[in-house]
Scaffold this active site. Structure first.
Site, PDB file in Angstrom:
ATOM      1  N   LYS A  13       0.832  -1.215   0.000  1.00 12.86           N
ATOM      2  CA  LYS A  13       0.000   0.000   0.000  1.00 12.86           C
ATOM      3  C   LYS A  13       0.858   1.253   0.000  1.00 12.86           C
ATOM      4  O   LYS A  13       0.649   2.174  -0.782  1.00 12.86           O
ATOM      5  CB  LYS A  13      -0.922   0.028   1.236  1.00 12.86           C
ATOM      6  CG  LYS A  13      -1.827  -1.179   1.376  1.00 12.86           C
ATOM      7  CD  LYS A  13      -2.726  -1.088   2.609  1.00 12.86           C
ATOM      8  CE  LYS A  13      -2.005  -1.089   3.934  1.00 12.86           C
ATOM      9  NZ  LYS A  13      -1.274  -2.344   4.233  1.00 12.86           N
ATOM     10  N   ARG A  87      -9.308   0.686   9.158  1.00 12.78           N
ATOM     11  CA  ARG A  87      -8.871  -0.668   9.502  1.00 12.78           C
ATOM     12  C   ARG A  87      -9.875  -1.401  10.378  1.00 12.78           C
ATOM     13  O   ARG A  87      -9.615  -2.545  10.752  1.00 12.78           O
ATOM     14  CB  ARG A  87      -7.544  -0.599  10.258  1.00 12.78           C
ATOM     15  CG  ARG A  87      -6.302  -0.691   9.387  1.00 12.78           C
ATOM     16  CD  ARG A  87      -5.099  -0.437  10.270  1.00 12.78           C
ATOM     17  NE  ARG A  87      -3.958  -1.207   9.926  1.00 12.78           N
ATOM     18  CZ  ARG A  87      -2.863  -0.725   9.312  1.00 12.78           C
ATOM     19  NH1 ARG A  87      -2.806   0.525   8.926  1.00 12.78           N
ATOM     20  NH2 ARG A  87      -1.848  -1.490   9.086  1.00 12.78           N
ATOM     21  N   ARG A 126      11.491  -5.846   4.747  1.00 14.96           N
ATOM     22  CA  ARG A 126      11.223  -4.403   4.584  1.00 14.96           C
ATOM     23  C   ARG A 126      12.248  -3.617   5.394  1.00 14.96           C
ATOM     24  O   ARG A 126      12.558  -3.962   6.538  1.00 14.96           O
ATOM     25  CB  ARG A 126       9.814  -4.060   5.076  1.00 14.96           C
ATOM     26  CG  ARG A 126       9.568  -2.545   5.140  1.00 14.96           C
ATOM     27  CD  ARG A 126       8.117  -2.178   5.079  1.00 14.96           C
ATOM     28  NE  ARG A 126       7.352  -2.589   6.247  1.00 14.96           N
ATOM     29  CZ  ARG A 126       6.033  -2.429   6.364  1.00 14.96           C
ATOM     30  NH1 ARG A 126       5.334  -1.882   5.381  1.00 14.96           N
ATOM     31  NH2 ARG A 126       5.404  -2.830   7.445  1.00 14.96           N
ATOM     32  N   ARG A 155      11.797  -1.729  10.939  1.00  8.59           N
ATOM     33  CA  ARG A 155      10.806  -1.284  11.917  1.00  8.59           C
ATOM     34  C   ARG A 155      10.691  -2.327  13.014  1.00  8.59           C
ATOM     35  O   ARG A 155      10.644  -3.514  12.741  1.00  8.59           O
ATOM     36  CB  ARG A 155       9.440  -1.128  11.236  1.00  8.59           C
ATOM     37  CG  ARG A 155       9.244   0.214  10.581  1.00  8.59           C
ATOM     38  CD  ARG A 155       8.028   0.272   9.682  1.00  8.59           C
ATOM     39  NE  ARG A 155       6.778  -0.238  10.260  1.00  8.59           N
ATOM     40  CZ  ARG A 155       5.607  -0.193   9.624  1.00  8.59           C
ATOM     41  NH1 ARG A 155       5.517   0.319   8.413  1.00  8.59           N
ATOM     42  NH2 ARG A 155       4.527  -0.665  10.196  1.00  8.59           N
TER      43      ARG A 155
END
Ligand code: ADP
Ligand code: ADP
Length: 210
Positions: A13, A87, A126, A155
């Protein structure tokens, strides 16, 4: 046009929302980015959100609602891509009410379909830039050579235990929104597996058709 990019964590996204911003002039509204920035700056919202984000839980609806609606209003209620909002069913219902109140309904919801094994690979590899927020993938979209590796981090919530919880939360609380938007006639599903550019082309084709 008012667009939602929908899909599980790691679906792509953010990557696609950024491309739509750069190339088509839409503004990316990422509640995740807004929350991370609030956490970094230790604002009241950031302090409240921290415990939820670290566990891979959702931040309370009432908190996120204000962030999302504020960002949409700042954009003049048009030409935005929501990335990571709504969400929950409550968030979706509030967004529908907000759109009606401002004559700014969501035009299209693009749902990126990506199987779980691909998601786990994408999240575990990621990496993000601490300053720019740019997102990379160790294999499919590695940081360019001129980027200082000291700024490239994983992250905390992309570590395996938290990822498992985020996927469970997604299935429980977020996945039902597909049916919500399908019933409203705004849902378009797009195959999210393939190269970043191929998926971008699929999304822009879906937007043109919408
Ligand atoms: P991803 O890119 O993996 O989908 P995000 O960056 O969108 O993740 O979100 C990171 C975290 O921020 C979420 O796990 C959640 O704790 C919080 N968050 C972001 N958007 C929302 C939202 N709409 N409602 C509740 N919590 C949210
Ligand atoms: P989301 O915002 O949905 O959580 P991201 O856009 O952050 O997802 O993408 C998750 C990870 O997958 C990132 O490492 C990103 O570079 C990578 N990625 C995004 N799109 C693709 C793709 N089409 N193919 C391979 N990797 C991708």
């Amino acid at each position: 046009m008012r667009i939602i990019l929908f899909g599980p964590p790691g679906a792509g996204k953010g990557t696609q929302a950024r491309l739509l911003e750069e190339r088509e002039g839409y503004t990316q509204i990422s509640t995740g980015d807004i929350i991370r920035s609030a956490m970094k700056n230790e604002t009241p919202v950031g302090k409240e959100a921290k415990a939820y984000v670290e566990k891979g839980e959702l931040v309370p609806d009432s908190v996120v609602r204000k962030l999302a609606e504020g960002a949409i209003a700042d954009e003049g209620y048009d030409d935005f891509v929501l990335d990571g909002y709504p969400r929950t069913t409550q968030q979706a219902e509030w967004l529908t009410e907000f759109g009606a109140a401002h004559d700014a309904p969501i035009d299209v919801v693009i749902s990126l379909e990506v199987p779980d094994d691909v998601i786990v690979d994408r999240l575990s590899k990621r990496r993000v830039h601490t300053k720019t927020g740019d997102t990379y993938h160790l294999e499919h979209n590695p940081p360019p050579d001129d980027v200082d590796p000291a700024h490239i981090i994983q992250r905390d919530d992309d570590k395996p235990a938290t990822v498992r919880n985020r996927l469970a939360v997604y299935r429980e609380e977020t996945a039902p929104l597909e049916a919500y938007y399908e019933a409203r006639g705004t849902l378009v599903t797009v195959d999210g597996v393939g190269g970043i550019e191929d998926i971008y082309d699929r999304i822009t084709a879906a937007l043109e058709a919408a």
